[in-house]
Design a protein around this motif. Structure first.
Motif, mmCIF file in Angstrom:
data_model
loop_
_atom_site.group_PDB
_atom_site.id
_atom_site.type_symbol
_atom_site.label_atom_id
_atom_site.label_comp_id
_atom_site.label_asym_id
_atom_site.label_seq_id
_atom_site.Cartn_x
_atom_site.Cartn_y
_atom_site.Cartn_z
ATOM 1 N N LEU A 1 3.040 -18.370 -18.614
ATOM 2 C CA LEU A 1 2.619 -19.616 -17.976
ATOM 3 C C LEU A 1 3.818 -20.297 -17.326
ATOM 4 O O LEU A 1 4.858 -20.460 -17.960
ATOM 5 N N ASP A 2 3.659 -20.689 -16.092
ATOM 6 C CA ASP A 2 4.727 -21.409 -15.398
ATOM 7 C C ASP A 2 4.828 -22.834 -15.925
ATOM 8 O O ASP A 2 3.810 -23.515 -16.100
ATOM 9 N N HIS A 3 6.023 -23.279 -16.214
ATOM 10 C CA HIS A 3 6.330 -24.666 -16.595
ATOM 11 C C HIS A 3 5.610 -25.124 -17.869
ATOM 12 O O HIS A 3 5.324 -26.314 -18.019
ATOM 13 N N PHE A 4 5.330 -24.200 -18.762
ATOM 14 C CA PHE A 4 4.629 -24.578 -19.989
ATOM 15 C C PHE A 4 5.462 -25.528 -20.847
ATOM 16 O O PHE A 4 4.930 -26.456 -21.439
ATOM 17 N N LYS A 5 6.757 -25.314 -20.895
ATOM 18 C CA LYS A 5 7.640 -26.194 -21.683
ATOM 19 C C LYS A 5 7.516 -27.635 -21.189
ATOM 20 O O LYS A 5 7.474 -28.572 -21.985
ATOM 21 N N HIS A 6 7.406 -27.803 -19.893
ATOM 22 C CA HIS A 6 7.264 -29.141 -19.318
ATOM 23 C C HIS A 6 5.959 -29.801 -19.797
ATOM 24 O O HIS A 6 5.935 -30.997 -20.094
ATOM 25 N N ILE A 7 4.899 -29.013 -19.877
ATOM 26 C CA ILE A 7 3.611 -29.543 -20.355
ATOM 27 C C ILE A 7 3.739 -29.986 -21.801
ATOM 28 O O ILE A 7 3.323 -31.091 -22.172
ATOM 29 N N ASN A 8 4.330 -29.132 -22.635
ATOM 30 C CA ASN A 8 4.520 -29.485 -24.048
ATOM 31 C C ASN A 8 5.394 -30.735 -24.195
ATOM 32 O O ASN A 8 5.098 -31.622 -24.999
ATOM 33 N N ASP A 9 6.477 -30.791 -23.424
ATOM 34 C CA ASP A 9 7.413 -31.912 -23.530
ATOM 35 C C ASP A 9 6.820 -33.223 -23.024
ATOM 36 O O ASP A 9 7.049 -34.280 -23.610
ATOM 37 N N SER A 10 6.045 -33.151 -21.956
ATOM 38 C CA SER A 10 5.538 -34.389 -21.366
ATOM 39 C C SER A 10 4.195 -34.835 -21.942
ATOM 40 O O SER A 10 3.947 -36.034 -22.070
ATOM 41 N N LEU A 11 3.322 -33.895 -22.274
ATOM 42 C CA LEU A 11 1.982 -34.250 -22.745
ATOM 43 C C LEU A 11 1.788 -34.037 -24.241
ATOM 44 O O LEU A 11 0.780 -34.463 -24.798
ATOM 45 N N GLY A 12 2.712 -33.337 -24.871
ATOM 46 C CA GLY A 12 2.620 -33.103 -26.312
ATOM 47 C C GLY A 12 2.084 -31.725 -26.649
ATOM 48 O O GLY A 12 1.456 -31.059 -25.825
ATOM 49 N N HIS A 13 2.349 -31.320 -27.884
ATOM 50 C CA HIS A 13 1.963 -29.984 -28.331
ATOM 51 C C HIS A 13 0.453 -29.796 -28.422
ATOM 52 O O HIS A 13 -0.047 -28.696 -28.197
ATOM 53 N N LYS A 14 -0.271 -30.863 -28.719
ATOM 54 C CA LYS A 14 -1.737 -30.742 -28.779
ATOM 55 C C LYS A 14 -2.284 -30.362 -27.405
ATOM 56 O O LYS A 14 -3.148 -29.486 -27.294
ATOM 57 N N ALA A 15 -1.777 -31.002 -26.367
ATOM 58 C CA ALA A 15 -2.202 -30.671 -25.002
ATOM 59 C C ALA A 15 -1.804 -29.237 -24.659
ATOM 60 O O ALA A 15 -2.583 -28.497 -24.038
ATOM 61 N N GLY A 16 -0.613 -28.834 -25.089
ATOM 62 C CA GLY A 16 -0.173 -27.460 -24.868
ATOM 63 C C GLY A 16 -1.084 -26.459 -25.564
ATOM 64 O O GLY A 16 -1.423 -25.411 -24.998
#
Length: 165
Positions: free
Chosen positions: A87-102
């Motif tokens: 997945l592209d930019h998955f770390k950004h999703i986890n960092d900005s939206l939280g692990h639940k969103a990830g």
């Protein structure tokens, strides 16, 4: 076995004759409900072979299936394809939206990838944001390309793929 109320259950059975010298005197049978033990064994097997979050096969199961598929393809002079998806930019999703969103995103990506392949194909989660897909019994590179395009159009993945002869 089946209980009087019709409910099925797992049972361990052992028996012993009352008098080994004269077995016709009868026997004693012991029935033990082992349903909970059986359910725990099945749960442990599932945990050991699948990704807890997505329910997909895990790295170990994928490795076993891949080895089996390679040997099968060699025996039958067949072909298979293996995709590696990230997945592209998955770390950004986890960092900005939280692990639940990830986690929600990973589950949705797993569902979408599964929807792009045949039931007989293998989709596995290696860990993090990495997935693999194995297509067996393929007849053309065009088919592999179409599957890759379908996956790309339904997910946020980057795909590297190889076809094994």
């Amino acid at each position: 076995m089946v209980r009087a109320n019709g409910e099925k259950f797992w049972c361990a059975v052992s028996g012993q004759v009352i008098n080994p010298e004269n077995p016709t005197e009868g026997s004693i049978w012991l029935y033990e409900d082992v349903t909970h033990q059986r359910q725990n064994e099945e749960r442990l097997t599932r945990l050991a072979s699948s990704d807890i979050l997505t329910g997909l096969p895990n790295r170990g199961v994928f490795k076993d299936r891949l080895e089996h598929a390679i040997h099968k393809a060699q025996r039958q002079n067949g072909r298979l394809a293996v995709f590696f998806l990230d997945l592209d930019h998955f770390k950004h999703i986890n960092d900005s939206l939280g692990h639940k969103a990830g986690d929600i995103l990973l589950c949705e990506v797993a569902r979408r990838i599964r929807s792009c392949v045949r039931d007989s194909d293998t989709v596995a989660r290696l860990g993090g944001d990495e997935f693999t897909v194995m297509l067996e019994d393929i007849h053309s590179a065009q088919y592999v390309g179409k599957v890759a395009e379908k996956i790309l159009s339904t997910t946020l993945c980057r795909i590297c793929w190889i076809t094994l002869k």
